[in-house]
Design an enzyme around this catalytic site. Structure first.
Site, short mmCIF file in Angstrom:
data_model
loop_
_atom_site.label_atom_id
_atom_site.label_comp_id
_atom_site.label_asym_id
_atom_site.label_seq_id
_atom_site.Cartn_x
_atom_site.Cartn_y
_atom_site.Cartn_z
N GLY A 46 -2.56 -19.44 9.52
CA GLY A 46 -2.43 -17.99 9.37
C GLY A 46 -3.79 -17.32 9.38
O GLY A 46 -3.98 -16.24 9.96
N LEU A 47 -4.77 -17.98 8.73
CA LEU A 47 -6.11 -17.42 8.68
C LEU A 47 -6.70 -17.28 10.08
O LEU A 47 -7.20 -16.22 10.47
CB LEU A 47 -7.02 -18.32 7.82
CG LEU A 47 -8.51 -17.98 7.85
CD1 LEU A 47 -8.76 -16.60 7.27
CD2 LEU A 47 -9.32 -19.03 7.10
N ASP A 86 2.97 -18.33 5.95
CA ASP A 86 2.63 -17.48 4.80
C ASP A 86 3.78 -17.52 3.77
O ASP A 86 4.22 -18.58 3.39
CB ASP A 86 2.31 -16.05 5.25
CG ASP A 86 1.00 -16.00 6.04
OD1 ASP A 86 0.21 -16.96 5.92
OD2 ASP A 86 0.77 -15.03 6.77
N GLU A 113 4.50 -20.45 1.38
CA GLU A 113 3.76 -20.53 0.12
C GLU A 113 4.38 -19.60 -0.92
O GLU A 113 4.95 -18.55 -0.57
CB GLU A 113 2.29 -20.21 0.35
CG GLU A 113 2.01 -18.79 0.81
CD GLU A 113 0.60 -18.60 1.38
OE1 GLU A 113 0.26 -19.32 2.34
OE2 GLU A 113 -0.14 -17.74 0.87
N LYS A 119 0.66 -11.32 1.64
CA LYS A 119 -0.18 -12.30 0.92
C LYS A 119 -1.67 -12.02 1.13
O LYS A 119 -2.07 -11.21 1.99
CB LYS A 119 0.17 -13.74 1.32
CG LYS A 119 0.18 -14.07 2.79
CD LYS A 119 -1.15 -14.06 3.53
CE LYS A 119 -2.16 -15.05 3.04
NZ LYS A 119 -2.00 -16.38 3.66
C1 SPV Z 1 -4.62 -21.14 6.62
O1 SPV Z 1 -5.24 -21.92 7.35
O2 SPV Z 1 -4.29 -20.02 6.97
C2 SPV Z 1 -4.29 -21.53 5.26
C3 SPV Z 1 -5.16 -22.43 4.54
O3 SPV Z 1 -3.33 -21.02 4.75
S1 SPV Z 1 -6.20 -21.48 3.62
O4 SPV Z 1 -6.93 -20.61 4.48
O5 SPV Z 1 -7.01 -22.43 2.92
O6 SPV Z 1 -5.40 -20.69 2.67
MG MG Z 2 -2.71 -19.33 5.58
#
Ligand code: SPV
Ligand code: MG
Length: 543
Positions: A46-47, A86, A113, A119
């Site tokens: 997601g990031l 998410d 999550e 989020k």
């Molecule tokens: C993502 O890669 O979007 C994740 C992992 O959810 S973290 O960025 O560590 O939350």
């Molecule tokens: Mg994420």
């Protein structure tokens, strides 16, 4: 493994006795790069998906926009993709629709999550990480499991108790509840720079169900520690995007500062590497299968490629195939040559093969065999090739190890003379390369001011005194329809002389020039490559 359904593949990763690793990707290209590196699964982060869209990891991209990206990722790979879903983009109802849509788009698993929509990324300010109600989140898990059509689709429940600062007890309570609700695995996250929270959880949790971790912050811990604690899967969650960012920042800065490509060109992926990653070769193959054979341009000459010799200088590369079939970039040399011809409308291509002739098997080419290749020269191959059929539109003769740009072909034909050869004025480049070079002496040297004066070949040989050299022959000859019978007659004469059995094509050109068959020269500059060494094979890939 890759042949089974992607959902089954992902299940196998979760059930594996080995510690498994999956790698972040954020679009089709990066997903393919992860698979090529050997990863057996991809994390649709997601990031990084939001970042590559230029927005924040706060559900700013809509769930259908994320879905479009993850569909490209699934299409680009044969390994399973798990989407970072998410919080599920809403309540239980939205999660059900999400799962069905992911299944339709070939995504093997989703991770949700236990936070609130919209989020916030787990590494941003702990106090802004409110957790979902446990029962509400369990309802989402049950709804997701009830929605899936494929029994093997996986739902990973992510526990954010440590991220929210709620400690081991809360983490255990939540993991237990999510497992009981039907989650196929638990993702336990931690933002500490040491793995203490994760390891404490693993000790308590045991092997109730597979545990997945994301060691972004506690990156210095050796993976052996996770193995010893029974972790099942590690996600390298953002590293392809981060490396891309560094590379792009450097390229943009250097380009802006230097206004030059010279330094960068060696450091960055070639354009042909982009084509390879896009699967350009598969489309080329499909075109040959599905498109009607190109009739070639009306009146276009045919081509005759002399490719009977092995090319010993390429050593083990030519053990099982002749030089013409050595791979250069994405395909054999001969395929590049055929593509050059076809790009100028020349589609009637005949190849004279000899050494390992069975390996010369590209589609849509005509073949003539010189079975005496071991003790004959190229002139013999040319004689056989020209004698094999009629050439009503004339013919361009070339070697199976010479790459040239298509404009050279166009140039040869435009001249209008009966016999035309291209001569490279950059002959100095070839000095000291230790290869066979055919130097040319002509009726006039190249002149910028008199470039359109007809120039004729006087002599071609490898040991011309420097002062007499006007250029280097590029290994191509154009013969007009009228020239073909005359050349064949001379070849017949030469063939009858035993000393010509091992002769090369320059012997013919010298004979033509010395008799009443003017050989017209067109001067060119570079834009061809004679593949004579292992270095040349590497260079040719970028040609
Ligand atoms: C993502 O890669 O979007 C994740 C992992 O959810 S973290 O960025 O560590 O939350
Ligand atoms: Mg994420």
């Amino acid at each position: 493994m890759q042949s089974s359904k992607k959902t089954t593949q992902f299940r196998k990763l979760l059930a594996s006795a080995e510690l498994e690793f999956i790698c972040e990707a954020h679009n089709g290209l990066s997903a393919r790069i992860a698979e090529e590196a050997g990863f057996r699964g991809v994390w649709g982060s997601g990031l990084t998906i939001s970042a590559q869209l230029g927005v924040r990891d706060n559900n700013e991209a809509s769930w259908t926009q994320v879905m479009d990206v993850v569909e490209f990722m699934a299409d680009a790979t044969s390994v399973p993709v798990m989407l970072d879903g998410d919080t599920g983009y809403g309540n239980f109802n939205n999660v059900q629709r999400l799962v069905r849509k992911l299944e339709q788009r070939g995504v093997a698993a989703v991770c949700i999550e236990d936070k609130l929509f919209p989020k916030t990324n787990s590494f941003i300010a702990g106090e802004r990480q409110p957790l979902a109600d446990i029962d509400e989140f369990c309802g989402k898990i049950k709804a997701a499991k009830d929605a899936q059509h494929d029994d093997e689709f996986s739902l990973v429940a992510r526990v954010e108790a440590f991220i929210a600062g709620r400690g081991l007890k809360e983490a255990m309570r939540r993991a237990g509840a999510y497992h009981d609700a039907g989650a196929d695995a638990i993702l336990m996250h931690s933002a500490l720079s040491v793995p203490d929270e994760i390891l404490a959880f693993m000790r308590e949790w045991g092997d109730r169900c597979p545990v997945v971790i994301v060691p972004t912050k506690y990156y210095s811990t050796p993976v052996e520690v996770y193995r010893e604690h029974g972790v099942r899967m590690v996600i390298w969650a953002n590293h392809l995007l981060r490396s891309a960012i560094s590379a792009m920042q450097n390229t943009a800065r250097v380009l802006h500062e230097t206004q030059s490509l010279a330094k960068l060109e060696q450091e960055i992926a070639s354009v042909s590497e982009i084509f390879r990653l896009q699967g350009a070769q598969a489309l080329e193959d499909a075109e040959r299968r599905y498109l009607p054979e190109s009739p070639g341009a009306p009146g276009a000459p045919a081509a005759l490629v002399l490719a009977a010799s092995r090319g010993e200088e390429l050593r083990e590369l030519t053990e099982d195939k002749p030089k013409a079939m050595v791979r250069v970039g994405d395909k054999p040399l001969l395929a590049h040559i055929a593509a050059s011809y076809r790009s100028t409308g020349i589609s009637d291509i005949t190849v004279v093969r000899g050494y390992r002739k069975e390996a010369v098997d590209l589609p849509d080419l005509h073949y003539v065999d010189n079975d005496d290749y071991a003790d004959t020269g190229e002139l013999h191959s040319l004689w056989k090739g020209l004698a094999s059929r009629e050439w009503p539109n004339g013919v361009v003769v070339s070697y199976g190890d010479v790459l040239f740009r298509k404009y050279v072909l166009e140039y040869l034909r435009e001249i209008g003379d009966a016999i035309v050869i291209p001569v490279d004025t950059q002959w100095q480049d070839s000095v000291n390369r230790g290869r066979d070079v055919d130097y040319v002496n002509c009726s006039l040297p190249y002149s910028r001011t008199h470039y359109n004066r007809p120039v004729l070949l006087r002599k071609m040989t490898g040991d011309l005194p420097q002062g007499e050299i006007h250029g280097e022959w590029m290994g191509l000859v154009y013969l007009s329809p009228a020239a073909v019978p005359a050349v064949r007659a001379i070849l017949d004469q030469m063939h009858a002389e035993p000393r010509n059995r091992t002769a090369k094509v320059p012997a013919l050109l010298n004979r033509l020039a010395a008799t009443d068959h003017p050989v017209r020269v067109v001067y060119t500059s570079g834009n061809w490559l004679d593949v004579d060494s292992l270095d040349d094979v590497v260079n040719a890939a970028g040609f």
